[in-house]
Design an enzyme around this catalytic site. Sequence first.
Site, short mmCIF file in Angstrom:
data_model
loop_
_atom_site.label_atom_id
_atom_site.label_comp_id
_atom_site.label_asym_id
_atom_site.label_seq_id
_atom_site.Cartn_x
_atom_site.Cartn_y
_atom_site.Cartn_z
N CYS A 108 -0.16 4.85 9.24
CA CYS A 108 -0.68 5.51 8.03
C CYS A 108 -1.88 4.66 7.61
O CYS A 108 -1.81 3.91 6.64
CB CYS A 108 0.38 5.56 6.93
SG CYS A 108 1.87 6.45 7.42
N ALA A 110 -5.34 4.92 6.77
CA ALA A 110 -6.38 4.98 5.73
C ALA A 110 -5.85 4.40 4.42
O ALA A 110 -4.65 4.49 4.15
CB ALA A 110 -6.81 6.43 5.54
N GLY A 112 -7.67 1.76 5.30
CA GLY A 112 -8.03 0.96 6.47
C GLY A 112 -8.16 -0.54 6.29
O GLY A 112 -8.61 -1.22 7.19
N LYS A 114 -5.89 -2.91 6.25
CA LYS A 114 -5.07 -3.63 7.25
C LYS A 114 -5.59 -3.36 8.65
O LYS A 114 -5.57 -4.25 9.51
CB LYS A 114 -3.60 -3.24 7.12
CG LYS A 114 -2.97 -3.66 5.78
CD LYS A 114 -1.51 -3.28 5.71
CE LYS A 114 -0.93 -3.55 4.33
NZ LYS A 114 -1.34 -2.55 3.33
N ASP A 160 -0.49 14.14 11.70
CA ASP A 160 0.75 13.79 11.02
C ASP A 160 1.59 12.96 12.00
O ASP A 160 1.87 13.42 13.12
CB ASP A 160 1.49 15.08 10.64
CG ASP A 160 2.77 14.85 9.85
OD1 ASP A 160 3.52 13.91 10.21
OD2 ASP A 160 3.03 15.61 8.91
N ASP A 178 2.81 1.22 7.53
CA ASP A 178 2.61 0.84 6.13
C ASP A 178 2.86 2.13 5.35
O ASP A 178 1.97 2.94 5.16
CB ASP A 178 1.17 0.32 5.94
CG ASP A 178 0.94 -0.23 4.55
OD1 ASP A 178 1.84 -0.92 4.04
OD2 ASP A 178 -0.13 0.03 3.97
N CYS A 231 3.99 -1.34 -0.45
CA CYS A 231 3.47 -2.10 -1.60
C CYS A 231 4.39 -1.83 -2.79
O CYS A 231 3.96 -1.60 -3.91
CB CYS A 231 2.02 -1.76 -1.90
SG CYS A 231 1.70 -0.02 -2.19
#
Length: 294
Positions: A108, A110, A112, A114, A160, A178, A231
Amino acid sequence: MVRRWIRFLGKEEALKLMNWNNSDPYFSLRVNTTNGYTRDDLVNRLEDLQVHYEKSIMDEFVRIREGMQAVLQAGLLKEGMCAVQDESAGFVVSVVDPQPGETIMDCCAAPGGKTLFMASRLAGQGKVSALDINKGRLRILMEAAKCHNLDDIITDIHGDLRLYAKESTAKYDKVLLDAPCSGLGVLSKRADLRWNRQFEDLEELVFLQDELLDSASSLVKPGGILIYSTCSIDHEENENRVTAFVQRHPEFTPQGVQGFVPAEFITDDGFYSSSPTKHSLDGAFAARLVRSMH
């Protein structure tokens, strides 16, 4: 949200967290070593711009509380000298531990942050595939990759993850998921989230996180590593998802993050966890899961 924090953290810690979330956020800048810059170069530019800074616990990072406008206007991001990235996200990349020559899938990817940091760690050898469902955000990622001289290392894939994993035969040394999450670790920077989060959202997100973990796991080579990160500071999205995943996928074994991040960020279970109140960083979580050879 507050009731949940008081239940899990206790009143004193919950109050500290709320005060952190209501205070002016720090922003961190990561110097782009791929373009040959050092942290000293970035510090010199910030001094020229009279932007007050602090050096971070991470070598490539500098923290600023104000002056982001000056940094943007001076073109430091456009010229590829640095990127805006919190150290809590930087430590997730430390948990991935990209090594030259590896193939890495960022599921996942964007916007970007990481992806770019992982690609820069490959020192010109290896590949990062950046998959995302949002085409516009992927385009921004690839523009940043050009600025950072990493567009030959990063390949973007629009799709996806759940469908891609079913159709793809590719296997990777490392896969980073992430995951979309509540963002409860980054409320100091995303004040809007506190008004937009419902408990039902958490239930939906948990279901999605499980689906995405199952999909991401199928892209890992035998002996390869799956990294799950968020996060969030909520156990439901973090430790509980890893426990449930390992029960569904006994071919994966959690591996402690000792040696990848400083000891103060390692939980009793060997996961990476940053806490706004303990570390004065955004809240984040990461787990390393090793796939068996058989």
